[in-house]
Design an enzyme around this catalytic site. Structure first.
Site, mmCIF file in Angstrom:
data_model
loop_
_atom_site.group_PDB
_atom_site.id
_atom_site.type_symbol
_atom_site.label_atom_id
_atom_site.label_comp_id
_atom_site.label_asym_id
_atom_site.label_seq_id
_atom_site.Cartn_x
_atom_site.Cartn_y
_atom_site.Cartn_z
ATOM 1 N N LYS A 80 0.861 -1.194 0.000
ATOM 2 C CA LYS A 80 0.000 0.000 0.000
ATOM 3 C C LYS A 80 0.888 1.231 0.000
ATOM 4 C CE LYS A 80 -4.488 0.648 0.046
ATOM 5 N NZ LYS A 80 -5.484 -0.249 -0.560
ATOM 6 N N ASP B 139 -6.433 4.453 -5.432
ATOM 7 C CA ASP B 139 -7.190 4.261 -4.189
ATOM 8 C C ASP B 139 -7.855 5.593 -3.870
ATOM 9 O OD1 ASP B 139 -7.854 3.528 -1.375
ATOM 10 O OD2 ASP B 139 -6.585 1.815 -1.796
ATOM 11 N N GLY C 248 -21.002 6.837 2.042
ATOM 12 C CA GLY C 248 -20.114 7.203 0.932
ATOM 13 C C GLY C 248 -20.882 7.234 -0.370
ATOM 14 N N GLY D 261 -18.625 7.517 -3.376
ATOM 15 C CA GLY D 261 -17.472 7.560 -4.284
ATOM 16 C C GLY D 261 -17.541 6.392 -5.247
ATOM 17 N N ASN D 262 -16.396 6.025 -5.748
ATOM 18 C CA ASN D 262 -16.347 4.970 -6.765
ATOM 19 C C ASN D 262 -16.993 3.675 -6.286
ATOM 20 O OD1 ASN D 262 -15.579 3.585 -9.127
ATOM 21 N ND2 ASN D 262 -13.815 2.776 -8.054
HETATM 22 P P1 NAD Z 1 -13.659 7.762 -3.144
HETATM 23 O O1 NAD Z 1 -12.654 8.760 -2.773
HETATM 24 O O2 NAD Z 1 -14.081 7.609 -4.561
HETATM 25 O O3 NAD Z 1 -15.018 8.012 -2.309
HETATM 26 C C1 NAD Z 1 -15.072 8.158 -0.932
HETATM 27 C C2 NAD Z 1 -16.484 8.597 -0.589
HETATM 28 O O4 NAD Z 1 -16.631 8.663 0.821
HETATM 29 C C3 NAD Z 1 -16.850 9.984 -1.124
HETATM 30 O O5 NAD Z 1 -18.204 9.981 -1.530
HETATM 31 C C4 NAD Z 1 -16.686 10.870 0.110
HETATM 32 O O6 NAD Z 1 -17.477 12.044 0.040
HETATM 33 C C5 NAD Z 1 -17.194 9.913 1.175
HETATM 34 N N1 NAD Z 1 -16.796 10.258 2.542
HETATM 35 C C6 NAD Z 1 -15.573 10.631 2.979
HETATM 36 N N2 NAD Z 1 -15.628 10.869 4.307
HETATM 37 C C7 NAD Z 1 -16.895 10.609 4.696
HETATM 38 C C8 NAD Z 1 -17.574 10.658 5.937
HETATM 39 N N3 NAD Z 1 -16.957 11.002 7.071
HETATM 40 N N4 NAD Z 1 -18.908 10.337 5.960
HETATM 41 C C9 NAD Z 1 -19.544 9.993 4.823
HETATM 42 N N5 NAD Z 1 -18.963 9.924 3.633
HETATM 43 C C10 NAD Z 1 -17.646 10.228 3.570
HETATM 44 O O7 NAD Z 1 -13.140 6.365 -2.540
HETATM 45 P P2 NAD Z 1 -13.516 4.906 -3.010
HETATM 46 O O8 NAD Z 1 -12.577 4.499 -4.068
HETATM 47 O O9 NAD Z 1 -14.978 4.797 -3.234
HETATM 48 O O10 NAD Z 1 -13.104 4.083 -1.705
HETATM 49 C C11 NAD Z 1 -13.940 4.021 -0.550
HETATM 50 C C12 NAD Z 1 -13.375 3.004 0.421
HETATM 51 O O11 NAD Z 1 -13.246 1.743 -0.232
HETATM 52 C C13 NAD Z 1 -11.974 3.294 0.987
HETATM 53 O O12 NAD Z 1 -11.902 2.778 2.288
HETATM 54 C C14 NAD Z 1 -11.050 2.491 0.075
HETATM 55 O O13 NAD Z 1 -9.831 2.187 0.708
HETATM 56 C C15 NAD Z 1 -11.892 1.269 -0.123
HETATM 57 N N6 NAD Z 1 -11.579 0.506 -1.343
HETATM 58 C C16 NAD Z 1 -11.603 1.086 -2.569
HETATM 59 C C17 NAD Z 1 -11.346 0.310 -3.698
HETATM 60 C C18 NAD Z 1 -11.449 0.870 -5.070
HETATM 61 O O14 NAD Z 1 -11.362 0.087 -6.032
HETATM 62 N N7 NAD Z 1 -11.687 2.145 -5.256
HETATM 63 C C19 NAD Z 1 -11.013 -1.043 -3.546
HETATM 64 C C20 NAD Z 1 -11.015 -1.597 -2.287
HETATM 65 C C21 NAD Z 1 -11.302 -0.817 -1.179
#
Ligand code: NAD
Length: 428
Positions: free
Chosen positions: A107, A147, A219, A221-222
């Site tokens: 990581k 990430d 959340g 996000g993605n």
């Molecule tokens: P991202 O940055 O696209 O989205 C994060 C989301 O969380 C956003 O909508 C943001 O506004 C929201 N957020 C942040 N703080 C918050 C809070 N306190 N309360 C409510 N919402 C909040 O990130 P992502 O890629 O969607 O990843 C989200 C999680 O999934 C992370 O923990 C990441 O490590 C994990 N993850 C992501 C992937 C991937 O492929 N993107 C793979 C495995 C794990």
């Protein structure tokens, strides 16, 4: 990002220790696996657009590569800490092992807020990161991926820097690239869709129809967005999603009793996953406090934002109606809260199983890049579903056979495989 006194590395080690004890792992292997093999800490000077130079702190942690090259994302976040990166590297090792991928765990992170950097500044930061790491990364060593707050463009700048320094074309050196530049079709959707493949299997085992269920998601996000899309495709109803509002510096929840229209919501969400509050209200969506997602009367909770969100302070706010928690984020549940979930008999699909779709598709991307032959999207999604369903079934079968909590069963399978690889290699 460690919030408050919470230390995710200690959580990851505690989880490991408890399983190591349960399976009677020999002391040397225990000591070897409870900490990272290698860590890189570096400073990245970046020439800013205003002519000044700013120094950023970067990390890359390679927890273990017994099963294959280290694999894991790079996060950009203002509150990134080395202990968060360490914890995530451990979880990556278990995740790759659990999915049966020939990869280890790594990581990375940079302490920065990309929302406050121009595009050129972000590019210089990405290139600077690789200049620090290039000797210790590559298709056979360590393969980074996007990430939190990093994306395909960041990966491509990093790849270009790596190829410029090493003087060749190595598309398998990084994953999460734009599709036109060697990325895999389906990578964007993979983590969110993967969560729902797991949920689908869990519902099947429990004899519950998806169309009879509702969910609240933290959340947007993605991960959360694609999980919401796939879940509604199965017939489920998402009543709440939440997001962080960077202007107000606090989170909000977005509520619609009869179910949110996810496509509509995506259209008013920016690339960082922040939903436009005013536009949401115009669509008849109610705005609630940020923590409202956890106390909804729903069947399914999907924390998909950050670590340490279900804690001893809020775990008892979870409605008795909740039957399944699908951990989309990494480490969203504290150890103490996890104990309460066990006692409440909630079926938890643990993070490193539930959100493994991303790394599985990254692995597919690496395979395609290394062989310079790219698959159709249907093929990618079909292979992803197969791999994830198989992993779910392995964990579920062990959990049923030995009456184990899903997290424990998943850890037992994952740790045993890595321990065996370490032994095969004759390291310990
Ligand atoms: P991202 O940055 O696209 O989205 C994060 C989301 O969380 C956003 O909508 C943001 O506004 C929201 N957020 C942040 N703080 C918050 C809070 N306190 N309360 C409510 N919402 C909040 O990130 P992502 O890629 O969607 O990843 C989200 C999680 O999934 C992370 O923990 C990441 O490590 C994990 N993850 C992501 C992937 C991937 O492929 N993107 C793979 C495995 C794990």
């Amino acid at each position: 990002m460690s919030t408050g006194n919470y230390n995710p590395y200690h959580t990851a080690q505690k989880q490991f220790d408890s399983v190591a004890e349960k399976i009677g792992l020999e002391p040397a292997i225990r000591e070897f696996l409870r900490q990272p093999m290698k860590e890189f800490h570096f400073t990245i000077p970046v020439k800013m657009d205003d002519g000044s130079t700013k120094i950023f702190n970067g990390y890359r942690v390679q927890h273990n590569d017994a099963l294959g090259p280290a694999k894991g994302g790079i996060r950009f976040h203002p509150e990134e800490t080395i202990d968060t990166v360490r914890a995530l590297s451990l979880w990556m090792t278990w995740k790759c092992s659990l999915l049966g991928l020939p990869l280890g765990g790594g990581k990375g992170g940079v302490v920065c807020d990309p929302r406050l950097l121009s595009e050129r500044e972000q590019e210089r930061l990405c290139r600077g990161y690789v200049r620090n790491l290039f000797k210790n990364m590559g298709p056979g060593i360590d393969v980074p991926a996007p990430d939190v707050m990093t994306n395909a463009q960041h990966m491509l700048w990093m790849l270009d820097e790596y190829e410029t320094i090493t003087g060749g074309r190595y598309p398998g050196a990084l994953t999460g690239k734009p599709v036109a530049m060697g990325g895999s079709l389906g990578r964007t959707e993979a983590t969110g869709f993967g969560l729902i493949y797991m949920l689908r299997e869990a519902l099947r085992e429990k004899g519950i129809k998806a169309e009879d269920t509702s969910a609240a998601i933290q959340g947007f996000g993605n991960v959360a967005r694609h999980a919401a899309l796939k879940y509604t495709e199965l017939g489920g109803r998402v009543v709440v999603v939440s997001c962080w509002d960077n202007n107000d510096k606090k989170p909000y929840s977005f509520y619609k009793k009869d179910g949110l229209n996810i496509e509509e919501l995506i259209a008013i969400t920016d690339s960082f996953g922040t939903i436009d509050k005013e536009k949401a209200q115009e669509l008849g969506i109610e705005i609630l406090p940020g923590d409202a997602w956890i106390e909804q009367e729903v069947d399914i909770l999907i924390p998909a934002a950050l670590e340490n969100q279900i804690t001893i302070d809020n775990v008892n706010k979870i409605s008795q109606k909740v039957k399944i928690i699908v951990e989309g984020a990494n480490g969203p549940t504290s150890t103490e809260a996890d104990q309460v979930l066990r006692e409440k008999d909630i079926f938890v699909i643990p993070d490193f199983l539930a959100n493994a779709g991303g790394v599985t598709c990254s692995y597919f991307e690496q395979v395609q890049s290394d062989s310079n032959y790219y698959w159709e999207k249907d093929e990618v999604m079909e292979k992803l579903d197969k791999k994830m369903t198989a992993a779910f079934k392995d964990v579920y079968a062990l959990a049923e056979k030995d009456s184990l909590y899903m997290r424990d069963a998943a850890y037992i399978i994952a740790i045993n495989r890595v321990a065996q690889a370490v032994k095969f290699r004759g390291w310990v």
